[in-house]
Design an enzyme around this catalytic site. Structure first.
Site, PDB file in Angstrom:
ATOM      1  N   THR A 178      -5.456  -2.630 -11.131  1.00 19.03           N
ATOM      2  CA  THR A 178      -4.630  -1.412 -11.054  1.00 19.03           C
ATOM      3  C   THR A 178      -5.452  -0.220 -10.573  1.00 19.03           C
ATOM      4  O   THR A 178      -5.006   0.580  -9.758  1.00 19.03           O
ATOM      5  CB  THR A 178      -4.029  -1.091 -12.446  1.00 19.03           C
ATOM      6  OG1 THR A 178      -3.128  -2.129 -12.791  1.00 19.03           O
ATOM      7  CG2 THR A 178      -3.300   0.242 -12.455  1.00 19.03           C
ATOM      8  N   ARG A 179      -6.662  -0.136 -11.079  1.00 20.64           N
ATOM      9  CA  ARG A 179      -7.529   1.017 -10.777  1.00 20.64           C
ATOM     10  C   ARG A 179      -7.763   1.179  -9.273  1.00 20.64           C
ATOM     11  O   ARG A 179      -8.072   2.264  -8.802  1.00 20.64           O
ATOM     12  CB  ARG A 179      -8.855   0.811 -11.512  1.00 20.64           C
ATOM     13  CG  ARG A 179      -9.721   2.036 -11.598  1.00 20.64           C
ATOM     14  CD  ARG A 179     -10.564   1.980 -12.854  1.00 20.64           C
ATOM     15  NE  ARG A 179     -11.601   0.965 -12.793  1.00 20.64           N
ATOM     16  CZ  ARG A 179     -12.781   1.143 -12.216  1.00 20.64           C
ATOM     17  NH1 ARG A 179     -13.069   2.264 -11.603  1.00 20.64           N
ATOM     18  NH2 ARG A 179     -13.688   0.171 -12.241  1.00 20.64           N
TER      19      ARG A 179
ATOM     20  N   GLY B 256       0.482   3.547  -4.162  1.00 22.05           N
ATOM     21  CA  GLY B 256       1.442   4.254  -4.988  1.00 22.05           C
ATOM     22  C   GLY B 256       2.452   3.347  -5.641  1.00 22.05           C
ATOM     23  O   GLY B 256       2.245   2.138  -5.779  1.00 22.05           O
TER      24      GLY B 256
ATOM     25  N   SER C 114      -5.924  -5.651 -19.090  1.00 26.51           N
ATOM     26  CA  SER C 114      -5.748  -4.211 -19.339  1.00 26.51           C
ATOM     27  C   SER C 114      -5.493  -3.417 -18.057  1.00 26.51           C
ATOM     28  O   SER C 114      -5.932  -2.284 -17.932  1.00 26.51           O
ATOM     29  CB  SER C 114      -6.969  -3.655 -20.079  1.00 26.51           C
ATOM     30  OG  SER C 114      -8.135  -3.814 -19.290  1.00 26.51           O
ATOM     31  N   GLY C 115      -4.768  -4.007 -17.111  1.00 29.73           N
ATOM     32  CA  GLY C 115      -4.222  -3.221 -16.010  1.00 29.73           C
ATOM     33  C   GLY C 115      -2.917  -2.584 -16.470  1.00 29.73           C
ATOM     34  O   GLY C 115      -2.586  -2.585 -17.673  1.00 29.73           O
TER      35      GLY C 115
ATOM     36  N   LEU D 280       2.970  -2.114  -8.592  1.00 30.07           N
ATOM     37  CA  LEU D 280       2.818  -1.323  -9.824  1.00 30.07           C
ATOM     38  C   LEU D 280       4.170  -1.211 -10.522  1.00 30.07           C
ATOM     39  O   LEU D 280       4.272  -1.274 -11.742  1.00 30.07           O
ATOM     40  CB  LEU D 280       2.256   0.067  -9.493  1.00 30.07           C
ATOM     41  CG  LEU D 280       0.821   0.104  -8.925  1.00 30.07           C
ATOM     42  CD1 LEU D 280       0.452   1.527  -8.514  1.00 30.07           C
ATOM     43  CD2 LEU D 280      -0.191  -0.420  -9.936  1.00 30.07           C
TER      44      LEU D 280
ATOM     45  N   HIS E 131      -5.101  -9.597  -0.760  1.00 28.28           N
ATOM     46  CA  HIS E 131      -4.736  -8.361  -1.459  1.00 28.28           C
ATOM     47  C   HIS E 131      -3.875  -8.596  -2.684  1.00 28.28           C
ATOM     48  O   HIS E 131      -4.134  -8.035  -3.744  1.00 28.28           O
ATOM     49  CB  HIS E 131      -3.995  -7.478  -0.449  1.00 28.28           C
ATOM     50  CG  HIS E 131      -3.612  -6.128  -0.969  1.00 28.28           C
ATOM     51  ND1 HIS E 131      -4.547  -5.215  -1.414  1.00 28.28           N
ATOM     52  CD2 HIS E 131      -2.395  -5.521  -1.090  1.00 28.28           C
ATOM     53  CE1 HIS E 131      -3.924  -4.108  -1.805  1.00 28.28           C
ATOM     54  NE2 HIS E 131      -2.624  -4.276  -1.633  1.00 28.28           N
TER      55      HIS E 131
ATOM     56  N   GLU F 248       6.004   4.040   3.559  1.00 26.52           N
ATOM     57  CA  GLU F 248       5.116   2.911   3.843  1.00 26.52           C
ATOM     58  C   GLU F 248       5.895   1.848   4.591  1.00 26.52           C
ATOM     59  O   GLU F 248       7.140   1.881   4.636  1.00 26.52           O
ATOM     60  CB  GLU F 248       4.501   2.377   2.549  1.00 26.52           C
ATOM     61  CG  GLU F 248       3.399   3.305   2.048  1.00 26.52           C
ATOM     62  CD  GLU F 248       2.755   2.865   0.759  1.00 26.52           C
ATOM     63  OE1 GLU F 248       3.038   1.741   0.293  1.00 26.52           O
ATOM     64  OE2 GLU F 248       1.982   3.647   0.205  1.00 26.52           O
TER      65      GLU F 248
ATOM     66  N   ALA G 252      -5.537   0.455  -6.863  1.00 27.37           N
ATOM     67  CA  ALA G 252      -4.298   0.637  -6.079  1.00 27.37           C
ATOM     68  C   ALA G 252      -4.277   2.028  -5.467  1.00 27.37           C
ATOM     69  O   ALA G 252      -4.452   3.032  -6.151  1.00 27.37           O
ATOM     70  CB  ALA G 252      -3.084   0.432  -6.975  1.00 27.37           C
TER      71      ALA G 252
ATOM     72  N   ARG H 260       4.028  -6.182   6.452  1.00 26.13           N
ATOM     73  CA  ARG H 260       2.589  -6.355   6.258  1.00 26.13           C
ATOM     74  C   ARG H 260       2.060  -7.678   6.818  1.00 26.13           C
ATOM     75  O   ARG H 260       0.979  -7.735   7.408  1.00 26.13           O
ATOM     76  CB  ARG H 260       2.339  -6.280   4.750  1.00 26.13           C
ATOM     77  CG  ARG H 260       0.937  -6.049   4.373  1.00 26.13           C
ATOM     78  CD  ARG H 260       0.851  -5.770   2.898  1.00 26.13           C
ATOM     79  NE  ARG H 260       1.038  -4.370   2.602  1.00 26.13           N
ATOM     80  CZ  ARG H 260       0.864  -3.846   1.394  1.00 26.13           C
ATOM     81  NH1 ARG H 260       0.530  -4.622   0.383  1.00 26.13           N
ATOM     82  NH2 ARG H 260       1.026  -2.561   1.201  1.00 26.13           N
TER      83      ARG H 260
ATOM     84  N   ARG I 145       5.482  -9.319  -0.427  1.00 27.79           N
ATOM     85  CA  ARG I 145       5.822  -8.153  -1.254  1.00 27.79           C
ATOM     86  C   ARG I 145       5.961  -6.882  -0.413  1.00 27.79           C
ATOM     87  O   ARG I 145       5.140  -6.618   0.463  1.00 27.79           O
ATOM     88  CB  ARG I 145       4.737  -7.939  -2.307  1.00 27.79           C
ATOM     89  CG  ARG I 145       4.947  -6.734  -3.175  1.00 27.79           C
ATOM     90  CD  ARG I 145       3.852  -6.629  -4.207  1.00 27.79           C
ATOM     91  NE  ARG I 145       2.545  -6.506  -3.607  1.00 27.79           N
ATOM     92  CZ  ARG I 145       2.001  -5.353  -3.218  1.00 27.79           C
ATOM     93  NH1 ARG I 145       2.665  -4.225  -3.374  1.00 27.79           N
ATOM     94  NH2 ARG I 145       0.792  -5.342  -2.695  1.00 27.79           N
TER      95      ARG I 145
ATOM     96  N   HIS J  65      -3.750  -7.942   3.118  1.00 22.49           N
ATOM     97  CA  HIS J  65      -3.538  -6.565   3.565  1.00 22.49           C
ATOM     98  C   HIS J  65      -4.116  -6.440   4.968  1.00 22.49           C
ATOM     99  O   HIS J  65      -5.206  -6.926   5.235  1.00 22.49           O
ATOM    100  CB  HIS J  65      -4.222  -5.583   2.612  1.00 22.49           C
ATOM    101  CG  HIS J  65      -3.728  -4.178   2.771  1.00 22.49           C
ATOM    102  ND1 HIS J  65      -4.077  -3.386   3.842  1.00 22.49           N
ATOM    103  CD2 HIS J  65      -2.878  -3.436   2.018  1.00 22.49           C
ATOM    104  CE1 HIS J  65      -3.471  -2.220   3.723  1.00 22.49           C
ATOM    105  NE2 HIS J  65      -2.736  -2.222   2.623  1.00 22.49           N
TER     106      HIS J  65
END
Ligand code: SIN
Length: 540
Positions: free
Chosen positions: A40-41, A46, A9-10, A385, A344, A110, A43, A283, A379, A239
């Site tokens: 997701t919560r 953006g 449920s992301g 997202l 990450h 970014e 992140a 990154r 990535r 990350h």
């Protein structure tokens, strides 16, 4: 009407559930914790999309390909960047309130983006804003269906995927449902015409991670055991900047995008000497440079100096990080804060085509659980997202074409057995020991000798029998399967590329610039077959 089982449920799972419901399918949405608990919560950074007049799809594609270090699937990247703007507009329609100023939606820069194209909500609470809006949308669909006396969408929280049910039909192996562990502690078989995995990544494999503890790679592990092709599993993104305090909360790259700089423990900047883009280098380069600097200074974290940004900007633009600093007794408006790399995002996962279809008929994978090829070996920030939104939407559109053959992947190889069965002798795996091993052997820096030793250790461990395991035991078993997969794949890739860096093979090798698709050695036979009368009841 197709019976669709969505697991997770992301962002990816919620979009899949909403889209499938709207398309007239009957949807069962299951999730391991509460509906709003997901990666997701967390992140912050953006969602990137070429939405502005000074930007273009081609520029976004180019940035994504460059970050991916020669391993992206160009078709998947094109789909991501072309369809991204429409999916961001969908999110706005679903109620996501992206940050605005007098000129419209605001956007940030970014690392490795050639344009400012990253949208935020609530400053650094983008994921939380998206999750809240989508949870409300799904709940509204469920309420409406219930009010009309239908069961077009049912939601089951605290319900974990145990394994996929595989049926060996004429000419094709097909996923026909899943075994689930309900909140009452019992396992149930649920039949489905299509299973959409949206279970996220596996940061819990590593001692240090920005992910929540629920990120245990359950979908990749189940798909692997069922015989689905996986790919690029050696590419785990670290990350560069997690706050070096217990819980390692993320310190968004956007902070460096706003001008914060990295310092050694004695206060000198070190990134300008390493890369022309300094703190905004890709990154993987920043993460490795920080890890190397930490080694030089006896393991102490480096410092992130954001004091030049001023208290007002820090508190309004980064409320989540400000709160995390405060909870750790730090005031980042006046002092540099300690940061270190942490696991990450997983670029690898269940191999899919551009429609979320896996190598097994009836099985789809969307979001971080999937390897679409859009991220390659590394990535690009804020593409995750976006990928979840784009490919979840596509997977639902592909449901109607499900009678087609599943995609074929190049040179799909069945790898050798990687460890012992639960009933065989072996030391029962402990999660913290596994996390330590993966961090040391398959973390930011890797070497053939360290990976070989880790593979031997992992082969001697065993997990609890899945038929009798608790949620925590199932998770640890999944992590053991995935740890073996990652170590084997990292050993097999004798080069350095993107997030995968080997001291004994420090350069990229042109002949290895391709993904490696593998499947379970036993995948020619179904592991778990559907009972003659599959139960649809889940105790909740
Ligand atoms: C961040 O805010 O630095 C993370 C963004 C991302 O992982 O894409």
């Amino acid at each position: 009407m197709t019976r669709v089982l969505v697991v997770g449920s992301g962002l990816a799972g919620l979009i899949a559930a909403v889209r499938a419901t709207d398309a007239g399918h009957r949807v069962t949405l299951v999730t391991k914790a509460a509906l709003s608990d997901s990666n997701t919560r967390y992140a912050q950074g953006g969602i990137a999309a070429a939405l502005f007049p000074d930007d273009s799809t081609d520029a976004h594609i180019l940035d994504t390909l460059r970050a991916g270090a020669g391993l992206c699937d160009p078709a998947a990247v094109r789909v991501l960047c072309e369809e991204g703007p429409a999916r961001v507009r969908d999110l706005i329609r679903f109620g996501v309130d992206f940050d605005r100023d007098e000129s419209g939606i605001t956007r940030g820069l970014e690392a490795a983006h050639s344009r400012s194209r990253v949208l935020h909500a609530g400053g650094d609470a983008t994921g939380a804003a998206i999750e809240t809006a989508l949870v409300a949308t799904v709940q509204e669909r469920a309420k409406r269906a219930h009010a009309l006396g239908g069961d077009q969408i049912t939601i089951h929280e605290h319900t974990m995927l145990v394994d996929l049910i595989v049926t060996d039909g004429p000419g094709t192996v097909r996923v026909t449902g899943a075994m689930l562990l309900g909140p009452d502690g019992t396992q149930h078989a649920v039949a489905a015409d299509a299973v959409i995995l949206a279970t996220g990544g596996a940061g819990a494999l590593y001692r240090h991670t920005t992910n929540p503890a629920i990120a245990t790679g359950d979908g990749v592990a189940a798909a692997w055991r069922a015989g689905a092709a996986v790919a690029d599993v050696e590419f785990y993104q670290f990350h560069p900047t997690a706050l070096a305090v217990p819980g390692t909360p993320l310190v968004s790259e956007a902070v460096r995008g706003e001008g914060a700089v990295l310092l050694t423990s004695t206060g000198e900047r070190f990134m300008p000497a390493i890369h022309p883009d300094a703190e905004l280098a890709p990154r993987d380069i920043v993460a490795r440079s920080i890890a190397a600097q930490m080694k030089k200074q006896g393991g102490a974290p480096v410092l992130l100096d954001a004091t030049g940004l001023g208290r007002d900007l820090l508190e309004s633009r980064f409320p989540t990080i400000t709160a995390a600093c405060r909870a750790a007794g730090l005031d980042w408006a006046v002092q540099p804060i300690p940061v270190a790399p942490a696991a990450h995002y997983w670029m690898g996962g269940v191999a899919t085509d551009c429609w979320g279809r896996t190598s097994l008929a009836g099985l789809y994978a969307v979001g971080e659980v999937a390897r679409t090829g859009a991220h390659g070996a590394n990535r690009l920030a804020s593409n995750s997202l976006l990928e979840a939104a784009v490919f979840a939407d596509r997977a639902v559109r592909a449901l109607d074409a499900e009678e087609q053959r599943p995609p074929l992947f190049d040179d799909l190889e069945a790898v050798a057995e990687l460890g012992s069965d639960p009933d065989e002798a072996g030391t029962l795996v402990e999660r913290s020991t596994l996390q330590e091993l993966l961090w040391e052997a398959a973390g930011v820096h890797r070497s053939g000798s360290g990976l070989t030793r880790a593979a031997v250790t992992l082969a001697g461990w065993r997990a609890v029998d899945r038929a009798r395991a608790t949620v925590a035991e199932l998770e640890t078993g999944n992590l053991l399967d995935l740890g073996r997969l990652i170590v084997a794949a990292a050993l097999a890739r004798e080069e350095s590329r993107g997030a995968h860096h080997r001291a004994d093979f420090p350069d990229s090798r042109l002949e290895l610039a391709r993904p490696r698709f593998t499947r379970h050695p036993a995948s020619t036979r179904p592991l778990l077959t559907v009972p003659s009368q599959p139960s649809e009841a889940i105790a909740c």
